[in-house]
Write a protein that holds these residues in place. Structure first.
Motif, short mmCIF file in Angstrom:
data_model
loop_
_atom_site.label_atom_id
_atom_site.label_comp_id
_atom_site.label_asym_id
_atom_site.label_seq_id
_atom_site.Cartn_x
_atom_site.Cartn_y
_atom_site.Cartn_z
N PRO A 11 45.04 40.54 43.70
CA PRO A 11 45.96 41.40 43.58
C PRO A 11 46.87 41.09 42.51
O PRO A 11 46.93 40.35 41.72
CB PRO A 11 46.56 41.46 44.83
N PHE A 12 48.33 41.72 42.11
CA PHE A 12 49.31 41.54 41.10
C PHE A 12 50.83 41.95 41.41
O PHE A 12 51.02 42.58 42.67
CB PHE A 12 49.09 42.50 39.93
N SER A 13 51.63 41.87 40.38
CA SER A 13 52.94 42.08 40.86
C SER A 13 53.93 42.39 39.56
O SER A 13 53.49 42.73 38.53
CB SER A 13 53.64 40.71 41.59
N ASP A 45 54.81 38.04 49.82
CA ASP A 45 53.96 38.84 48.94
C ASP A 45 53.15 38.34 48.06
O ASP A 45 53.68 37.57 47.35
CB ASP A 45 55.13 39.86 48.33
N ILE A 47 51.02 40.17 46.35
CA ILE A 47 51.02 41.27 45.44
C ILE A 47 52.46 42.01 45.50
O ILE A 47 52.65 42.37 46.75
CB ILE A 47 49.83 42.09 45.31
N HIS A 48 53.13 42.42 44.66
CA HIS A 48 54.18 43.41 44.73
C HIS A 48 54.23 43.82 43.33
O HIS A 48 54.69 43.26 42.54
CB HIS A 48 55.23 42.82 45.35
N ARG A 57 51.77 46.70 47.33
CA ARG A 57 52.25 45.38 48.17
C ARG A 57 51.34 44.74 48.96
O ARG A 57 50.51 45.67 49.90
CB ARG A 57 53.48 45.72 48.62
N TRP A 102 41.01 35.59 44.14
CA TRP A 102 42.03 36.00 43.60
C TRP A 102 42.54 35.24 42.37
O TRP A 102 42.81 35.93 41.49
CB TRP A 102 43.01 36.14 44.59
N TRP A 159 53.87 40.55 34.52
CA TRP A 159 53.38 40.96 35.69
C TRP A 159 52.36 39.83 36.03
O TRP A 159 52.08 39.57 37.40
CB TRP A 159 53.11 42.55 35.72
N LEU A 163 52.20 37.67 39.44
CA LEU A 163 51.32 37.45 40.47
C LEU A 163 50.64 35.96 40.71
O LEU A 163 50.43 35.75 41.94
CB LEU A 163 49.81 38.32 39.89
N ARG A 166 53.31 34.32 42.87
CA ARG A 166 52.96 34.67 44.27
C ARG A 166 51.88 33.91 45.00
O ARG A 166 52.12 33.70 46.13
CB ARG A 166 52.93 36.14 44.34
#
Length: 189
Positions: A11-13, A45, A47-48, A57, A102, A159, A163, A166
């Motif tokens: 995932p990412f943010s 979180d 990912i957000h 998220r 991930w 971003w 990630l 996180r």
């Protein structure tokens, strides 16, 4: 005994580093500072990402259940996707192997490649390169409901680093090295 979900893979943010959130920020439909995350007592979180009227998220809620069987290494998670057109929420579990995958996916994103992570739900991040800086397009597909949603996330620079931060926070929050789990490498708090 079966695994907590049809299984496995990240995932990412946003650019800001994860910070503690207020009660108002716990509501997924309330606007809040990008890069925020839940405290360890109510989730973190992984990912957000938020941009304009869209957000993605993935919040890790905690261990699936206490004990020392292979199924206790799973972490409960909730994935929320919102756009001006569609909104959805899925609950599932993550394994240590999912988090390892991930980490590999984050390396691929940093190298400028798109990724596929997890099987159900499937999270895909493609990179739109038509601008001076690549913009992530996040697609979440759920086989059980036979639906998917894609959101274009103009989240600016940093971003991928967010990630990674996180990811590190999730590992620090729940990971214990060693222990008596049937997984010889790790088990979760």
């Amino acid at each position: 005994m079966t695994s907590p979900r049809k299984h496995p893979s990240p995932p990412f943010s946003n650019p800001a580093k994860p910070t503690a959130r207020t009660e108002e920020q716990n509501d997924p439909w309330t606007s809040w500072e990008p890069g925020g995350c839940m405290g360890a007592d109510s989730g973190v979180d992984l990912i957000h990402m938020a941009a304009a009227d869209s957000s993605v998220r993935l919040r890790v809620l905690g261990r699936h259940r206490p004990g020392e069987t292979p199924y206790n290494d799973y972490l409960d998670a909730e994935l929320t996707v919102a756009s001006g057109f569609a909104t959805g929420r899925l609950k599932f579990s993550l394994s240590p192997e999912d988090l390892d995958a991930w980490s590999v996916a984050l390396d691929k994103l940093a190298a400028g490649r798109g990724i596929y992570w997890l099987r159900n739900p499937e999270i895909r991040i493609d990179l739109d390169r038509q601008f001076s800086e690549s913009v992530p397009i996040v697609t979440v597909a759920d086989d059980e409901s036979v639906s998917s949603v894609s959101v274009w996330m103009d989240v600016g620079q940093g971003w991928i680093d967010d990630l990674r931060d996180r990811f590190d926070l999730v590992r620090r929050t729940w990971l214990i090295k060693g222990g008596t789990s049937s997984r010889p490498r790790i088990h979760w708090r």
